[in-house]
Design an enzyme around this catalytic site. Structure first.
Site, PDB file in Angstrom:
ATOM      1  N   THR A 107     -11.652  30.735 -22.437  1.00 53.88           N
ATOM      2  CA  THR A 107     -11.134  31.220 -21.155  1.00 53.88           C
ATOM      3  C   THR A 107      -9.996  32.221 -21.305  1.00 53.88           C
ATOM      4  OG1 THR A 107     -11.725  29.133 -20.147  1.00 53.88           O
ATOM      5  CG2 THR A 107     -10.052  30.385 -19.011  1.00 53.88           C
ATOM      6  N   CYS A 140      -8.788   3.722 -28.320  1.00 56.91           N
ATOM      7  CA  CYS A 140      -7.541   3.832 -27.548  1.00 56.91           C
ATOM      8  C   CYS A 140      -6.944   5.216 -27.784  1.00 56.91           C
ATOM      9  CB  CYS A 140      -6.519   2.802 -28.007  1.00 56.91           C
ATOM     10  SG  CYS A 140      -6.935   1.141 -27.527  1.00 56.91           S
TER      11      CYS A 140
HETATM   12  N1  ASP Z   1     -15.248  26.187 -21.797  1.00 52.72           N
HETATM   13  C1  ASP Z   1     -14.093  26.835 -22.303  1.00 52.72           C
HETATM   14  C2  ASP Z   1     -14.075  26.658 -23.803  1.00 52.72           C
HETATM   15  O1  ASP Z   1     -13.640  25.676 -24.324  1.00 52.72           O
HETATM   16  C3  ASP Z   1     -12.880  26.306 -21.674  1.00 52.72           C
HETATM   17  C4  ASP Z   1     -11.613  26.911 -22.194  1.00 52.72           C
HETATM   18  O2  ASP Z   1     -11.577  27.959 -22.784  1.00 52.72           O
HETATM   19  O3  ASP Z   1     -10.598  26.304 -21.978  1.00 52.72           O
HETATM   20  O4  ASP Z   1     -14.496  27.544 -24.469  1.00 52.72           O
END
Ligand code: ASP
Length: 344
Positions: free
Chosen positions: A17, A282
């Site tokens: 992202t 846990c």
């Molecule tokens: N789906 C994305 C990934 O892990 C989410 C992120 O980048 O936080 O590549």
């Protein structure tokens, strides 16, 4: 002392992202061209560092990252090791803790920082957490004292906390504070000041050179125990072709049912040469085999204690050791000891 411009950091963009912006035409999220990262985060210019970047092609959502991509990350660091003071790996958050754990085992005698970061919101959005995460990760990757890196470890920097990569786990799919390190305190905390916890940081032997291990064996499985687990599932798993290592995610301090078929299944797998690694489900605390009757028999059967290891660090450790060790005994011996600070 080095001049600011002489500080050099390599940003390795693997995907996720953090590197996304909205395409002005379609409106959908697309990866940015990392060569032009300063168009999106102009603050980076203020560092005055020699800041370079490489981008994987294709970039990957981290759900698609596998040992082949870990090897590519490690090779990128190896090839550029002498030319940079530190490395920032931009990675999707979903499997970041797996990659950071894997790299911590692969990069033996690491003496430079490898800081993983990412974001919950794309860098192209106004409220992104990516900008601060990236800027501070670069600052940490460049931090030195008397010419030596302050944090020469594989770490995750996220939302004001620097944690050891192989101690970290993603716990929130919603909050900016997405990671935690349940069994080891943060290596640095970020507020007005960057406070390093020097006594918690690992420093490798300065006389040893970087060794990069590139072998993994993926013939492993994880079985999360639950009340009602039946014989068929365990039987199918232990008879899976080529399976060499089975992680059982147990209850509490390493407990499992005392049903005869359960313990007999574990014994059969071990007799065939398989390895069973006991890791607690846990989110904090440690496996203590032998504490209760429900784990004493496992101990006697030869199940190996995962102590306070995270699930991410355990599966990557097992794949790494099965890949690099010559014998089953060696794998078992190394599972019980800390390779890169992943267990206490
Ligand atoms: N789906 C994305 C990934 O892990 C989410 C992120 O980048 O936080 O590549």
């Amino acid at each position: 002392m080095k001049d600011k411009r002489e500080t050099s950091i390599l940003i390795i963009y693997t995907g996720g992202t953090i590197g996304m912006v909205h395409d002005p035409v379609t409106g959908s999220l697309v990866p940015i061209d990392f060569q032009h990262i300063t168009d999106h985060v102009p603050e980076l210019l203020k560092f005055g560092f020699d800041l370079r970047s490489v981008s994987f092609d294709p970039v990957k959502d981290s759900s698609n990252i596998d040992p082949g991509v870990w090897i590519k990350m490690a090779e990128t660091i190896e090839e550029n090791y002498d030319n940079y003071d530190g490395f920032v790996v931009l990675h999707g958050t979903d499997t970041m803790a797996y990659s950071a754990s894997a790299l911590s085992y692969m990069l033996e005698n690491l003496r430079k920082p490898v800081i993983f970061t990412g974001s919950q919101l794309p860098i192209g959005l106004l409220r992104t957490d990516g900008r601060e995460n990236l800027i501070t990760a670069i600052e940490i990757a460049s931090a030195k004292e008397a010419g030596l890196s302050l944090v020469p470890e594989v770490c995750i920097y996220f939302d004001n906390e620097l944690t050891r990569g192989n101690r970290t786990t993603k716990f929130s799919a919603e909050h900016f504070d997405a990671f935690n390190s349940p069994n080891y305190p943060p290596l640095a905390e970020v507020g007005l000041h960057l406070k390093y916890n020097y006594n918690l940081i690992r420093y490798s032997d300065p006389d040893k050179n970087l060794v990069v291990h590139k072998a993994f064996d993926t013939n492993v499985a994880i079985l999360k125990l639950f009340p009602g687990l039946g014989f068929n599932l365990l039987d199918a798993l232990i008879n899976t072709k080529d399976l060499k290592g089975l992680i059982i995610e147990t209850f509490g301090s390493g407990n499992a049912p005392t049903y005869p078929w359960f313990i007999e299944g574990l014994r059969t797998f071990i007799r065939k040469g398989g390895i069973i690694f006991n890791v607690t489900q846990c989110h904090g605390g440690s496996v203590e085999m032998g504490l209760y009757e429900t784990s004493r028999e496992m101990l006697a059967a030869g199940v190996v204690s995962g102590k306070d290891i995270t699930s991410e660090a355990s599966v990557t450790k097992l794949m790494h050791l099965l890949g690099v060790c010559g014998t089953r005994e060696e794998v078992v011996k190394c599972l019980s000891r800390s390779l890169a600070g992943e267990i206490s």
